[in-house]
Design an enzyme around this catalytic site. Structure first.
Site, PDB file in Angstrom:
ATOM      1  N   ASN A  15     -57.778 -18.296  -1.144  1.00 43.42           N
ATOM      2  CA  ASN A  15     -57.364 -19.561  -1.748  1.00 43.42           C
ATOM      3  C   ASN A  15     -58.436 -20.596  -1.424  1.00 43.42           C
ATOM      4  OD1 ASN A  15     -56.120 -21.916  -2.541  1.00 43.42           O
ATOM      5  ND2 ASN A  15     -54.527 -21.870  -0.959  1.00 43.42           N
ATOM      6  N   TRP A  16     -59.249 -20.913  -2.433  1.00 46.43           N
ATOM      7  CA  TRP A  16     -60.364 -21.833  -2.191  1.00 46.43           C
ATOM      8  C   TRP A  16     -59.890 -23.287  -2.103  1.00 46.43           C
ATOM      9  CZ3 TRP A  16     -64.949 -19.958  -5.855  1.00 46.43           C
ATOM     10  CH2 TRP A  16     -65.265 -18.639  -5.538  1.00 46.43           C
ATOM     11  N   LYS A  17     -58.648 -23.526  -2.484  1.00 43.76           N
ATOM     12  CA  LYS A  17     -58.088 -24.894  -2.490  1.00 43.76           C
ATOM     13  C   LYS A  17     -59.010 -25.838  -3.277  1.00 43.76           C
ATOM     14  CE  LYS A  17     -56.002 -23.894   1.940  1.00 43.76           C
ATOM     15  NZ  LYS A  17     -55.259 -24.416   3.053  1.00 43.76           N
ATOM     16  N   HIS A 103     -47.290 -23.107  -2.724  1.00 41.85           N
ATOM     17  CA  HIS A 103     -48.042 -23.269  -1.467  1.00 41.85           C
ATOM     18  C   HIS A 103     -47.509 -24.501  -0.748  1.00 41.85           C
ATOM     19  CE1 HIS A 103     -51.340 -24.019   1.293  1.00 41.85           C
ATOM     20  NE2 HIS A 103     -51.745 -22.785   1.063  1.00 41.85           N
ATOM     21  N   GLU A 105     -48.898 -26.814   0.688  1.00 39.66           N
ATOM     22  CA  GLU A 105     -49.586 -28.072   0.372  1.00 39.66           C
ATOM     23  C   GLU A 105     -49.060 -28.666  -0.927  1.00 39.66           C
ATOM     24  OE1 GLU A 105     -53.560 -26.526   0.789  1.00 39.66           O
ATOM     25  OE2 GLU A 105     -53.237 -26.353   2.955  1.00 39.66           O
ATOM     26  N   GLU A 176     -46.356 -17.964   5.023  1.00 32.55           N
ATOM     27  CA  GLU A 176     -47.364 -18.856   5.581  1.00 32.55           C
ATOM     28  C   GLU A 176     -46.681 -19.936   6.419  1.00 32.55           C
ATOM     29  OE1 GLU A 176     -51.216 -18.751   3.157  1.00 32.55           O
ATOM     30  OE2 GLU A 176     -49.964 -20.281   2.276  1.00 32.55           O
ATOM     31  N   GLY A 182     -54.683 -23.698   8.404  1.00 31.62           N
ATOM     32  CA  GLY A 182     -55.840 -24.553   8.672  1.00 31.62           C
ATOM     33  C   GLY A 182     -55.905 -25.098  10.086  1.00 31.62           C
ATOM     34  N   SER A 221     -54.576 -19.241   9.074  1.00 33.39           N
ATOM     35  CA  SER A 221     -55.669 -19.059  10.043  1.00 33.39           C
ATOM     36  C   SER A 221     -56.084 -17.598  10.228  1.00 33.39           C
ATOM     37  CB  SER A 221     -55.296 -19.708  11.384  1.00 33.39           C
ATOM     38  OG  SER A 221     -55.149 -21.112  11.221  1.00 33.39           O
ATOM     39  N   GLY A 242     -57.259 -18.966   3.495  1.00 28.48           N
ATOM     40  CA  GLY A 242     -57.781 -20.255   3.031  1.00 28.48           C
ATOM     41  C   GLY A 242     -59.215 -20.438   3.480  1.00 28.48           C
ATOM     42  N   GLY A 243     -59.408 -21.148   4.585  1.00 27.87           N
ATOM     43  CA  GLY A 243     -60.746 -21.518   5.043  1.00 27.87           C
ATOM     44  C   GLY A 243     -61.729 -20.356   5.114  1.00 27.87           C
TER      45      GLY A 243
HETATM   46  C1  PEP Z   1     -53.722 -21.175   2.988  1.00 27.82           C
HETATM   47  O1  PEP Z   1     -53.937 -22.322   2.695  1.00 27.82           O
HETATM   48  O2  PEP Z   1     -53.085 -20.445   2.212  1.00 27.82           O
HETATM   49  C2  PEP Z   1     -54.218 -20.687   4.259  1.00 27.82           C
HETATM   50  C3  PEP Z   1     -53.715 -19.604   4.748  1.00 27.82           C
HETATM   51  O3  PEP Z   1     -55.195 -21.445   4.871  1.00 27.82           O
HETATM   52  P1  PEP Z   1     -56.025 -21.060   6.193  1.00 27.82           P
HETATM   53  O4  PEP Z   1     -56.406 -19.617   6.083  1.00 27.82           O
HETATM   54  O5  PEP Z   1     -57.217 -21.968   6.168  1.00 27.82           O
HETATM   55  O6  PEP Z   1     -55.111 -21.300   7.341  1.00 27.82           O
END
Ligand code: PEP
Length: 259
Positions: A15-17, A103, A105, A176, A182, A221, A242-243
């Site tokens: 997920n590049w957000k 998600h 967010e 999640e 994050g 994470s 994500g990141g």
């Molecule tokens: C996400 O936003 O779906 C996610 C899992 O982010 P991160 O891996 O950065 O925690």
């Protein structure tokens, strides 16, 4: 080595957000394409979900590779007066096979309710997309012992039970924990096991035998250093990243940990 979960093929989704201009997205996609072209065996599925502005361009770079593309959200309506929104059919028209829905967010920033996530999932399935429905508790909910109740509520409200197109292939659920996204913090093995086992059980109550084929992703994470341990857990059928999906080498290392 990833978990042995019967017929469920692991899915590693990035997920590049809201990250990356065209040059960044293309560079990342090109690095993934180079890696994918040198690969013979695909024991797991790989998916990237770039910002909507980059879907077409990233899709062209990844064409012919075993890497799918998806959107990060869609509108519940098929078309109409919804300024700034994108329909599921538009994502499919851009080459997407998948869409992330609900998600945390979006639930937080846009006030998305379980009912809205469900409506979006119905629209996604109707457009032929596969839906990754995200659920997860906040830190306050975990601290007050409400994690499993929250997961049950989000699942029963967000999963498009009884809708056309719902199958073990078209539905993925991502667990999640909001406090792990994050932050560099991850739940313990026991907490992930408990959540995933609970989700599988609740899904069985909702969709019957189909639940056994639905892939359950862990997200929050995930990085190359912890991926193997998380992906080896029972009922963890992949990861939503994500990141760490913004760097090709890290994302590919996570993929390698799944196979
Ligand atoms: C996400 O936003 O779906 C996610 C899992 O982010 P991160 O891996 O950065 O925690």
């Amino acid at each position: 080595m990833g978990g042995q979960n019967g017929q469920r093929r692991p899915l590693i989704a990035g997920n590049w957000k809201m990250n990356g201009l065209r040059a960044d997205g293309l560079a990342l996609a090109e690095a993934l394409a180079a890696w994918a072209k040198g690969r013979q065996a695909w024991g797991a599925e790989m998916l990237v979900c770039p910002p909507a502005t980059l879907l077409g361009a990233v899709g062209r770079v990844l064409e012919g590779c075993q890497v799918s593309i998806g959107g990060q959200d869609c509108h519940a309506a098929a078309q109409g007066a919804h300024t700034g929104d994108i329909s599921a059919a538009m994502l499919a028209d851009c080459g997407a096979d998948w869409v992330i829905l609900g998600h945390s967010e979006r639930r937080q920033d846009h006030g998305e309710s379980d009912g809205l996530v469900r409506a979006k999932a119905v629209a996604a399935l109707g457009a032929g997309l596969k839906a990754i429905v995200c659920i997860g508790e906040t830190e306050a909910e975990r601290d007050s012992g409400r994690t499993l109740a929250v997961l049950s509520r989000q699942l029963s409200g967000s999963v498009p039970v009884g809708e056309d197109g719902l199958s073990g292939d078209s539905l993925v659920v991502a667990y999640e924990p909001v406090w792990a996204i994050g932050t560099g913090r991850t739940p313990s093995r026991e907490q992930i096991l408990e959540a995933h086992s609970h989700i599988r059980g609740e899904l069985t109550g909702l969709v019957g035998d189909v639940a056994g084929a639905v892939r359950l992703l862990y997200g929050g994470s995930v990085k190359p250093e912890n991926a193997a341990e998380i992906l080896a857990l029972e009922d963890v059928d992949g990861a939503l990243v994500g990141g760490a999906s913004l760097k090709a080498d890290g994302f590919c290392a996570i993929y390698d940990a799944a196979v």
